[in-house]
Write an enzyme that holds these catalytic residues in place. Structure first.
Site, PDB file in Angstrom:
ATOM      1  N   LYS C  76      -5.767  -6.840  -0.795  1.00  0.00           N
ATOM      2  CA  LYS C  76      -4.906  -7.455  -1.798  1.00  0.00           C
ATOM      3  C   LYS C  76      -4.929  -8.964  -1.586  1.00  0.00           C
ATOM      4  O   LYS C  76      -4.891  -9.431  -0.431  1.00  0.00           O
ATOM      5  CB  LYS C  76      -3.480  -6.913  -1.646  1.00  0.00           C
ATOM      6  CG  LYS C  76      -2.513  -7.394  -2.731  1.00  0.00           C
ATOM      7  CD  LYS C  76      -1.129  -6.751  -2.581  1.00  0.00           C
ATOM      8  CE  LYS C  76      -0.193  -7.129  -3.717  1.00  0.00           C
ATOM      9  NZ  LYS C  76       1.138  -6.493  -3.578  1.00  0.00           N
ATOM     10  N   SER C 151       2.890  -4.038  -7.623  1.00  0.00           N
ATOM     11  CA  SER C 151       2.063  -5.202  -7.817  1.00  0.00           C
ATOM     12  C   SER C 151       0.644  -5.053  -7.261  1.00  0.00           C
ATOM     13  O   SER C 151      -0.238  -5.804  -7.650  1.00  0.00           O
ATOM     14  CB  SER C 151       2.717  -6.413  -7.158  1.00  0.00           C
ATOM     15  OG  SER C 151       2.771  -6.248  -5.753  1.00  0.00           O
ATOM     16  N   SER C 175       5.527  -1.742  -4.317  1.00  0.00           N
ATOM     17  CA  SER C 175       4.254  -2.318  -4.763  1.00  0.00           C
ATOM     18  C   SER C 175       3.014  -1.647  -4.195  1.00  0.00           C
ATOM     19  O   SER C 175       1.902  -1.939  -4.639  1.00  0.00           O
ATOM     20  CB  SER C 175       4.210  -3.813  -4.452  1.00  0.00           C
ATOM     21  OG  SER C 175       4.913  -4.529  -5.433  1.00  0.00           O
TER      22      SER C 175
END
Lengths: 93, 471, 504
Positions: C76, C151, C175
């Site tokens: 990420k 997210s 997330s």
């Protein structure tokens, strides 16, 4: 509690985020929508409850007083928007 | 009409830079004077993703201070974020302590110029990080920012509004300055910003119980500026009130060039710092065992030493105060007394101490004053001074001759512990008389020179109203 | 090859049937080819990845390989990595190249894993749909008109679409779990403090926790064995002995008490999601687990409490983006204050600005007690609910999200609706508990996976004490074993989406 337009502008100034007059009403409506959701907590009785600021109930670990970081200013200043000297620079107020 | 007389009320907030090797939340060095940004690491620069880790050395120094002023050192304290934007504050918040500081209460005993003693109560002392510096050199309309100082540990010591004159405020600041150096938590270097005061000043009609509206004067980094800024501010406030005006709560800056204070920020820009508990740092715990360890490592504190000099050595209070003005002075004095005791194993300890005190507070202090030299750098060391005093006491030389010998030692005419003997022999100063008959006279005539009127800030610092901390 | 587990890949590499270079190229080609439409990656840098792959091959040849040596892992873009842009999905950091590595990156590098790329995400991890990225929305591999969740949507989509064997993510309020659920993969949010936050760009410090995405519990365990570990640079990092998260993977479920909170099955839960989760719990029972009814009476307060605390911390954490030392700076401005205001107005997207404003407000003078302090007290009540529930059960099972993946653009204009999507996930962050999401089926013929979550196990609570910390992975991983048996469904569906002949 509902935010007035001047309150929205005060908060935006505090947060250093420019909000144009054209945006202001939209921002106000969205913030008030969100605050409407948050107000659910008003009615809860929390008398005598200790706030929980951290996810775990442990105390702080301390570091020894030792210098461990070398001088890396060249690498660190390479990422600055403008750095023409040894200093990080910024336009004066 | 009866003229109103005014009473000044002063409280001080002092930023004491703690003498750690590394910064309070990072492993970068704290040394003064390094090239700009060479001591600003990723954490100090607030690069994305970095986190603070608290330096044990900073906490230990806060504990030393708390114990030295008889305060409560809390077993659990919290760090908080103080949020505001400024280029010298990389994270956009300062990590400080807000409603749960590590040190609560305590007091400092101060001695005023007339010898009277007073107690100034402390509100609290908390740990926080220093900000960087804007360098006001112009790079094409840009300000440079040096973040070497960012993250340097500070102990902010907040007093109660217990002082009633600029002189008292200065006496307090000097006492605090002496104490933090005494307990070895701060180098005390005011030129380098290691010890900076903010003064909260207000006035009220004498006899009133409510406090007047105060102004805060920021960043006073010398005792002289502190005194003059307060005096100026008091005059300004009285003039405004007497003309029917009102004092505005504000922050002011002292301009030493113009000798006046001026407003720093206006009311409508009043800050809303949005303090909240620092989520990156868990509660700080100080165990009883740690307190005990730190307590055991503290030196004898100035107040205790002062009392002991009076009690055990029968020194006059004023001498005891002068000799405990700094830890170096006290250590020098004790070394002279010990040297005398070694030279005269059977001598009267109180008389030896008195003689040592007279020389240290007299001839030596005068010479240091004149030369603007710290006692630690004295060209005459404690052992050689002890030998010189021993020569007076055994009748080898008179007190008057001793001054000549001292001057020669100061000038470096001979070195080593036996410098006095060498000079006496070389110059043929040995007095030919009945030592026993003159002994009493010598004691009386030992030099006791009062400090000269000061000509430099350093001299004033040494003259100082003596102060010390409560144990 | 794209369906191989991490241990199968490690075996193939060890046996020299495949080199890390070949494997990395396969995935890079897939990202650039069929995967490109998903917009799952912000940065792919074949040169950097292949150089790492070559180094890993040398390490394997030298017989110094570990379980992840030579295996490409997507990260990420919230984890900073030296040499790579680290954007956090924001214009503010669009050109920021970190001069240091996150702890998680250091650990993967030390293990010899290959950085496959930096995955797309909601800006500064603020969002539940991966639509707020400055680099464009991520698409759900199962249905390109729908969101992958957020997210960490890029990581979830990458793993689901076999663009990466595994990925990392961060979880502040769901997330990791929510995109895992909406994309049909496994995602774990570890106990707060297990994975170092150093170098993981902060959103809300007291809630943020990094964790892995993978296609099975066994793979999650392999990743956790690398990611987890004490880090002296994070004051909230837990100092405890390393543990083997794979140790209890095969342990039977007999005796496991599965708590089912009534509050997680009320109004707002889509019926098809509810029935799939019920079916999964029934499957656990058939395998020997015992179902226990529990209550989390303050569950309904978790969203409002979270949306006070998280924006408050974020408003402060994001103050450092001021255009002075790094990142975006407005081109035109008049003085310092104007430089700040324009830089932040232009550098941040609308959702980030909203949260900064909300956070600034709830911390401001006169409102702190009513919002921030009150929310932190409610947080305590929520944590107590879990403690009481865990007196009666070992894990709690329920849905991860109220519905399956929603359409792109469906909730963007309505932040409150977007926030309510986090109803089942935020409580675990508030309480610091570990939570796992594993797939448990699909919605009506359409390739819409949805999941169930296991916020916190009692064992995870226990793991705070340094005694036995091994039970948490046992519970989580063994329980998920049942659900990963459904993976073939997901796999075939994935192939459908990606079309032609994707095999290694």
């Amino acid at each position: 509690m509902s935010l007035t337009l001047p309150e929205v502008m005060r908060i935006a100034a505090l947060a250093r985020i420019a909000v144009t007059p054209a945006e202001a009403a939209g921002v106000q409506a969205q913030l008030n929508g969100i605050l409407g959701l948050l107000e659910q907590i008003d009615a809860v009785d929390t008398a005598g409850v200790e706030p929980m600021y951290h996810a775990r109930d442990v105390t702080l670990r301390l570091r020894a007083d030792e210098v461990t970081e070398p001088d890396r200013r060249t690498a660190f200043q390479a990422v600055a928007p403008r750095s023409r000297t040894a200093c990080i620079s910024c336009r004066r107020s | 009409m009866k003229k109103v007389t005014w009473e000044t009320v002063i409280g001080l907030e002092t930023h004491v830079q703690l003498s750690t090797r590394a910064k309070i939340f990072s492993g970068a060095a704290t040394a003064f004077g390094a090239p700009p940004n060479s001591q600003a690491c990723a954490v100090d620069l607030a690069l994305p993703g970095v986190l603070p880790v608290l330096n044990r050395g900073a906490v230990e120094r806060a504990i030393r201070f708390g114990l030295a002023v008889g305060a409560q050192v809390r077993s659990r304290s919290l760090f908080a974020r103080k949020n505001y934007f400024y280029p010298d504050l990389p994270k956009g918040y300062q990590i400080s302590q807000f409603d749960a500081p590590i040190v609560l209460g305590g007091a400092l005993r101060i001695v005023l110029a007339d010898g009277t003693e007073r107690t100034v109560r402390l509100t609290r002392a908390h740990l926080e990080e220093d900000a960087g510096k804007s360098l006001h050199e112009d790079f094409h309309g840009m300000s440079g920012i040096d973040l070497n100082r960012a993250g340097t540990p500070l102990l902010e010591v907040v007093s109660e509004p217990d002082m009633r004159s600029a002189a008292e405020a200065v006496a307090y600041a000097r006492a605090l300055h002496a104490l933090v150096r005494w307990i070895d938590i701060c180098d005390g270097n005011m030129q380098e910003g290691s010890f900076r005061c903010d003064a909260n000043v207000s006035v009220r009609p004498r006899g009133a119980s409510d406090l007047g509206t105060r102004c805060e004067i920021k960043n006073l980094n010398s005792f002289r500026f502190l005194e003059r800024a307060i005096e100026h501010e008091v005059g300004r406030q009285i003039a405004i009130i007497e003309e029917g005006g009102r004092i505005e709560l504000e922050t002011r800056l002292y301009d030493p060039d113009r000798d006046e204070t001026r407003s720093m920020r206006s009311k409508e820009e009043a800050h809303d710092y949005r303090y909240f508990p620092e989520p990156d740092l868990l509660p700080l715990e100080v165990s009883a065992a740690w307190l005990g360890e730190v307590g055991a490592s503290l030196p004898e504190l100035p107040a205790a030493k002062r009392e002991r000099y009076v009690r055990e050595l029968a020194l006059p209070a004023q001498d005891a105060a002068t000799l405990t003005a700094s830890r170096e002075t006290a250590e020098y004095f004790e070394a002279v007394a010990a040297g005398l005791a070694a030279a005269e194993p059977t001598g009267d300890r109180a008389a030896q101490a008195k003689a040592a005190a007279n020389w240290v507070a007299g001839e030596l202090a005068g010479a240091l004053n004149r030369a603007d030299v710290e006692i630690g750098a004295s060209p005459v060391c404690a052992r050689s001074l002890a030998r010189l005093i021993a020569r007076i006491r055994d009748g080898t030389i008179s007190g008057k001759i001793a001054k000549e010998v001292f001057d020669a030692m100061w000038a470096g005419e001979a070195a080593g512990d036996a410098a006095a003997d060498a000079i006496i022999e070389r110059r043929g100063l040995r007095q030919i008389t009945d030592a026993g008959a003159l002994e009493g006279v010598i004691d009386e005539s030992s030099p006791r020179i009062p400090p000269r009127s000061p000509s430099t800030a350093a001299a004033r610092r040494r003259r100082s109203t003596i102060s010390s901390a409560r144990q | 090859m794209f369906d191989a587990s991490l241990s199968e890949l490690a075996d193939a590499l060890a046996a020299r049937r495949l080199s890390s270079l070949e494997l990395t190229r396969l995935f890079l080609d897939r990202i650039a080819g069929p995967g490109a439409a998903l917009n799952a990656f912000i940065t792919v840098d074949p040169e950097l990845s292949l150089a790492q792959a070559r180094a890993s091959d040398r390490r394997i040849a030298a017989g110094e390989a570990g379980p992840l040596t030579g295996i490409p892992v997507a990260h990420k873009d919230i984890f900073v990595a030296e040499g790579w842009p680290s954007t956090c999905g924001s214009r503010m950091l669009a050109n920021f190249a970190s001069p240091y590595d996150a702890h998680v990156i250091e650990r993967f590098n030390a293990a010899g894993a290959v950085i496959l790329g930096k995955t797309n995400m909601d800006e500064f991890a603020m969002g539940s749909s991966s639509e707020s990225s400055w680099f464009g929305a991520v698409r759900n591999p199962w249905d390109a008109e729908r969101v992958p969740g957020g997210s960490s949507g890029g990581s979830a989509a990458a793993v689901a679409a076999r663009l990466a064997p595994a990925a990392t993510g961060s979880d502040t309020g769901g997330s990791i779990r929510q995109p895992a659920a909406l994309s049909g993969v496994c995602g774990l949010k570890p106990t707060y403090g297990v994975v170092s936050r150093y170098g993981m760009i902060a959103f809300a410090s007291s809630l943020d926790q990094g964790g892995p995405f993978a296609r099975s519990a066994a793979d999650l365990a392999v990743l956790m064995n690398v990611m987890a570990g004490f880090d002296p640079r994070d004051s909230t990092s837990l100092e405890r002995p390393a543990e083997d998260y794979a140790r209890d993977l095969a342990r039977p479920l007999k005796g496991l008490r599965v708590g089912v909170p009534a509050e997680y099955f009320g109004a707002g839960l889509a019926p098809e999601v509810g029935s799939a989760v019920e079916a999964a719990i029934a499957a656990l029972e058939r395998l020997g687990a015992t179902r226990v009814d529990v209550h989390l009476p303050n569950a309904g307060l978790s969203v409002p409490a979270y949306y006070v605390i998280a924006p408050a911390e974020a408003s402060s954490n994001l103050s450092r983006y001021d255009g002075v030392r790094y990142g975006y700076r407005a081109a035109q401005y008049d003085g310092l204050v104007d430089m700040y205001c324009r830089t932040r107005a232009e550098g941040f997207g609308p959702e980030v600005k909203r949260r900064i404003l909300v956070g600034t407000y709830v911390l401001s003078h006169g409102y702190y007690d009513a919002y921030y302090l009150k929310a932190q007290k409610i947080r305590r009540l929520i944590a107590r609910d879990f403690a009481e529930a865990f007196a009666r059960c070992d894990v709690i099972a329920g849905p991860t999200t109220p519905t399956a993946a929603f359409r792109l653009g469906e909730k963007v204009e309505d932040p409150v609706q977007m926030y309510l999507n986090d109803i089942y996930t935020v409580a675990a962050n508030l309480a610091g508990l570990p939570a796992l999401s594993v797939p448990c089926g699909f919605v009506r013929g359409r390739a819409m996976p949805f999941p169930r979550t296991r916020p916190g196990a009692k064992v995870a609570c226990r793991s705070g004490s340094s005694s036995s910390a091994t039970t948490s992975p046992r519970r989580g991983c063994s329980a998920s074993r049942t659900s990963t048996s459904r993976r073939p469904t997901g796999t075939s569906a994935c192939r459908r989406f990606l079309g032609e002949g994707l095999r290694a």
